[in-house]
Design an enzyme around this catalytic site. Structure first.
Site, short mmCIF file in Angstrom:
data_model
loop_
_atom_site.label_atom_id
_atom_site.label_comp_id
_atom_site.label_asym_id
_atom_site.label_seq_id
_atom_site.Cartn_x
_atom_site.Cartn_y
_atom_site.Cartn_z
CE1 TYR A 147 21.52 29.94 42.81
CE2 TYR A 147 23.36 28.50 42.30
CZ TYR A 147 22.28 29.25 41.89
OH TYR A 147 21.96 29.30 40.56
CG ASP A 230 8.81 42.22 39.80
OD1 ASP A 230 9.66 43.03 40.22
OD2 ASP A 230 7.62 42.22 40.21
CG ASP A 254 21.34 30.83 37.84
OD1 ASP A 254 22.24 30.65 37.00
OD2 ASP A 254 20.40 30.04 38.04
CG ASP A 258 20.96 31.54 31.80
OD1 ASP A 258 22.13 31.64 32.21
OD2 ASP A 258 20.43 30.44 31.52
C1 IPM Z 1 25.62 29.15 36.33
C2 IPM Z 1 24.97 27.78 36.35
C3 IPM Z 1 25.17 27.16 37.73
C4 IPM Z 1 24.48 28.06 38.74
C5 IPM Z 1 24.69 25.71 37.84
C6 IPM Z 1 25.37 24.80 36.82
C7 IPM Z 1 24.86 25.15 39.22
O1 IPM Z 1 23.64 27.88 36.01
O2 IPM Z 1 26.85 29.21 36.54
O3 IPM Z 1 24.90 30.12 36.10
O4 IPM Z 1 23.27 27.92 38.97
O5 IPM Z 1 25.16 28.91 39.32
MG MG Z 2 23.03 29.83 35.39
#
Ligand code: IPM
Ligand code: MG
Length: 357
Positions: A147, A230, A254, A258
């Site tokens: 990042y 993975d 990240d 999710d």
């Molecule tokens: C998160 C989001 C952010 C990230 C984006 C909006 C930059 O996906 O907080 O997980 O990638 O960190």
């Molecule tokens: Mg994210």
């Protein structure tokens, strides 16, 4: 200058500074504000669209404010991003503003819980027996990795072809401090840390693994394991309850966070805290600004409200935090806000308000 007013206004004490995000972030903060005002927690001062922060950064306006911004102790943030910004130059996009806040305030430890109460097991797309009672904490490093790694960019090669490039990198000290956060979090939970990387391919995560092994003896009550990312992605849907704390870098965290959130049925349900080395930081829902549902009135305010409760807990307002958590449990136990897209934002907010003692 508007920028000064805004940055300075973030420092007003005795209120919770708020930056309102984009799209659904606006609606959700209305929900959170309603909950806070019902329990008499002052919230303020000025809601600001995060896109502005990106503009300030790009215009160089943020630098004089940086000192001010760094005094900010607690921030609540809505989701950022949206298709209306997609054509802006990269530095002007709101995501850049979010990354700037994380970096400037040194919020290196991102805690993302994924919890599924037994009564809600049917909300998940996975079989109830696989997810019922799930309680995972993802500890994601937030200020390093690909990042922020330099060099980065898009360049033109000698043959005229363009090439995009980014750099994955972690220093020992960056790994060490996030490892301590993960081990200490596990000590308060089920005493297991799974460090996730790709050490079979990437040197950066080979070092990550080495440092975790080196620190582990300082926490003899915590069991450390390692997993390739993975495999971790697979195990998260196969047998997620094997995990307690998952400790991982920025990009893997990240993605996995999710995925973990979906185990609970809706990313709209989960909060997150991004902390510095003094445990001060920023609280925000895990979800994005959801352009697909923005304006439809169906964004789930639970993650935003839960993030607010996490913030109150860290502020030492334990009773207020507990009241909100109880109200959220009652709301979801009654099935409100547990099916993505079914209940309207106002209806969920009203249910939470009614459930507040
Ligand atoms: C998160 C989001 C952010 C990230 C984006 C909006 C930059 O996906 O907080 O997980 O990638 O960190
Ligand atoms: Mg994210």
């Amino acid at each position: 200058m508007e920028a000064t007013v805004w940055l300075a206004s973030l420092c007003i004490e005795a209120t919770v500074p708020v930056i309102i995000g984009c799209l659904v972030g606006h609606t959700l903060f209305a929900a959170l504000t309603a909950v806070f005002s019902q329990i008499s927690i002052p919230i303020g001062p000025v809601p600001v669209n995060l896109a502005l922060l990106a503009v300030f950064t790009a215009a160089g306006l943020l630098s004089p404010g940086r000192a001010v911004l760094s005094q900010v102790v607690y921030l609540l943030l809505g989701a950022v991003g949206g298709p209306q910004y997609d054509n802006l130059d990269r530095p002007l996009r709101p995501e850049r503003g979010l990354l700037a806040i994380r970096k400037d305030l040194n919020l290196f430890a991102n805690l993302r819980p994924a919890i599924l109460y037994k009564e809600l097991a049917n909300a998940s797309t996975l079989k109830p027996e696989v997810v019922a009672g799930l309680d995972i904490l993802i500890v994601r490093e937030l200020t390093g990795d690909i990042y922020f790694g330099e060099p980065r960019g898009i360049r033109t090669l000698e043959n005229g072809e363009r090439e995009g490039f980014n750099t994955m990198r972690y220093s020992e000290s960056e790994i060490r401090r996030i490892a301590h956060v993960a081990f200490q979090a596990a000590q308060k939970r089920n005493k297991k840390v799974c460090s996730v990387g790709k050490a079979n391919v990437l040197e950066t995560t080979e070092l990550w693994r080495e440092i975790f092994d080196e620190i582990a003896p300082e926490y003899p009550d915590v069991e450390l394991s390692h997993m390739y990312v993975d495999n971790a992605a697979m195990q998260l849907v196969r047998a997620p309850k094997q995990f307690d704390v998952i400790a991982t870098g920025n990009i893997f965290g990240d993605i996995l966070s999710d995925q973990a959130s979906m185990l609970t049925g809706s990313i709209g349900m989960l909060p997150s805290a991004s902390l510095d080395s003094n445990n001060k930081g920023m609280y925000e829902p895990c979800h994005g600004s959801a352009p697909d549902i923005a304006g439809k009135g169906i964004a789930n305010p639970i993650a935003a409200i839960w993030s607010g409760a996490m913030l109150l807990e860290h502020l030492g307002e334990r009773q207020a935090a507990a009241r909100i958590m109880t109200a959220l449990e009652r709301t979801t136990a009654a099935g409100v806000g547990t099916v993505p897209g079914r209940d309207r934002t106002e209806a969920i907010t009203a249910a939470v308000l009614a459930a507040l003692d």
